[in-house]
Design an enzyme around this catalytic site. Sequence first.
Site, short mmCIF file in Angstrom:
data_model
loop_
_atom_site.label_atom_id
_atom_site.label_comp_id
_atom_site.label_asym_id
_atom_site.label_seq_id
_atom_site.Cartn_x
_atom_site.Cartn_y
_atom_site.Cartn_z
N ALA A 176 -51.48 10.69 -13.47
CA ALA A 176 -50.39 10.10 -12.69
C ALA A 176 -50.95 9.09 -11.70
O ALA A 176 -52.07 9.25 -11.22
CB ALA A 176 -49.63 11.19 -11.94
N GLY A 225 -48.93 15.00 -5.46
CA GLY A 225 -47.90 15.55 -4.58
C GLY A 225 -46.51 15.13 -5.04
O GLY A 225 -45.58 15.94 -5.12
N GLY A 234 -49.32 11.66 -2.41
CA GLY A 234 -49.95 10.81 -3.41
C GLY A 234 -49.39 11.15 -4.79
O GLY A 234 -48.34 11.80 -4.90
N SER A 235 -50.13 10.76 -5.84
CA SER A 235 -49.59 10.91 -7.19
C SER A 235 -49.32 12.38 -7.55
O SER A 235 -48.25 12.69 -8.07
CB SER A 235 -50.52 10.26 -8.21
OG SER A 235 -51.82 10.79 -8.07
N ASN A 237 -65.77 14.66 -13.11
CA ASN A 237 -65.72 13.81 -11.92
C ASN A 237 -67.12 13.32 -11.51
O ASN A 237 -67.27 12.17 -11.08
CB ASN A 237 -65.05 14.54 -10.75
CG ASN A 237 -63.56 14.76 -10.97
OD1 ASN A 237 -63.05 15.84 -10.71
ND2 ASN A 237 -62.85 13.78 -11.47
N GLU A 284 -63.73 10.93 -2.49
CA GLU A 284 -63.97 12.39 -2.55
C GLU A 284 -65.40 12.72 -3.00
O GLU A 284 -65.70 13.87 -3.31
CB GLU A 284 -62.97 13.03 -3.52
CG GLU A 284 -61.53 12.93 -3.05
CD GLU A 284 -60.56 13.55 -4.04
OE1 GLU A 284 -59.83 14.48 -3.65
OE2 GLU A 284 -60.51 13.10 -5.19
N LYS A 292 -64.23 20.41 -14.52
CA LYS A 292 -63.67 19.20 -13.90
C LYS A 292 -64.72 18.52 -13.03
O LYS A 292 -64.77 17.29 -12.95
CB LYS A 292 -62.42 19.60 -13.09
CG LYS A 292 -61.61 18.44 -12.52
CD LYS A 292 -60.75 17.72 -13.54
CE LYS A 292 -60.14 16.43 -13.05
NZ LYS A 292 -59.07 16.55 -12.10
N ARG A 302 -46.23 8.13 8.87
CA ARG A 302 -45.85 7.83 7.49
C ARG A 302 -44.38 8.21 7.28
O ARG A 302 -43.63 7.49 6.61
CB ARG A 302 -46.77 8.64 6.56
CG ARG A 302 -46.58 8.46 5.09
CD ARG A 302 -47.61 7.54 4.48
NE ARG A 302 -47.18 6.99 3.21
CZ ARG A 302 -47.30 7.61 2.04
NH1 ARG A 302 -47.85 8.79 1.99
NH2 ARG A 302 -46.87 7.04 0.93
#
Length: 309
Positions: free
Chosen positions: A135, A12, A9-10, A196, A274, A192, A34
């Site tokens: 990102a 990674g 993903g972004s 979130n 999440e 964080k 994938r």
Amino acid sequence: MTWHIIGAGSMGCLWTAQLLKAGMKATLLVREQRLRSLNIAHNIARPILTVDEWDGATHRYPIKLNSPESLTDSITHLLVCTKAQDAEAAVQSLAGQLSDQCQILLMQNGMGSQQAIARQFCSQTVWAASTTEGAWMKDALHVCHAGSGSTWVGPVDQEPDDSVWQALKGVLEQLPLDIQFTHQIEQKLWDKLAINCAINGLTALYDCRNGELLNSKERQQRLAALTEEVTQVRQSAGVPGSGNLLELVHQVCRDTAMNHSSTCMDARRGRDTELAFINGYLIEQAEKLGVETPANRRLMKALTELNIR
Ligand code: PAF
């Protein structure tokens, strides 16, 4: 040195690019299916990872892709960039490949997954990161580095030897990112978590951009109530505070005003979110500590009714 990065993903893709830019070797790990589709889509032996940098530059890196199933290398440095709910299974899928000295760096949102992994992988050193890098994925293996931020890194539930600490610090300092090491990663993870808990669920509920949470009195009140509950649970858990969390939440809403949060995007795509590791984790901790969290419960109930889980 070779890093293995699980999760394309972004984060990674962004970190793989930064490791390659710093002259390190990196293998990006994705599921077998994938892997086949990416190799087919790129139609070449060496797929290209593209990064649009926030300063307007575009960089392309030939990368090495593999799947956990076909990997035979021994892993010494593992970067886990999956969603929180997939992190534990991702590390377990590589258990046979991890060297005893392996440094495992976890990049998940929320809390709970880091501690579960640290409990299981006690021979290795488990680190967690908390990042404000912005990102998003434009396409498969094409990431847009929308905003430069900071990343805090620290060990989870253990204190590694100074030599281990210095070795990882020395490696990560070579990356073209602002990375700071801390002995208090738990505090950073709670900061964080507050961001979130306040932003992610609400943006999914209102299907709006982060900045739009500041648009009305009602939304601002909900942000404040959610954040206040994080402050109370954090205090009861004995985790020292690092400033005014509501100011921090407002700052992130302003700094990322045009972004859709990861949870809002997951909800739009009908994917699992999440939230169990964000508001779910907070509610679970609050129950253990005897703290009431009505605003977080109300939010989770409203999201469940919308089938956002
Ligand atoms: O999950 C996210 O999207 C991000 O952590 C944040 C900070 C809310 C910005 O969108």
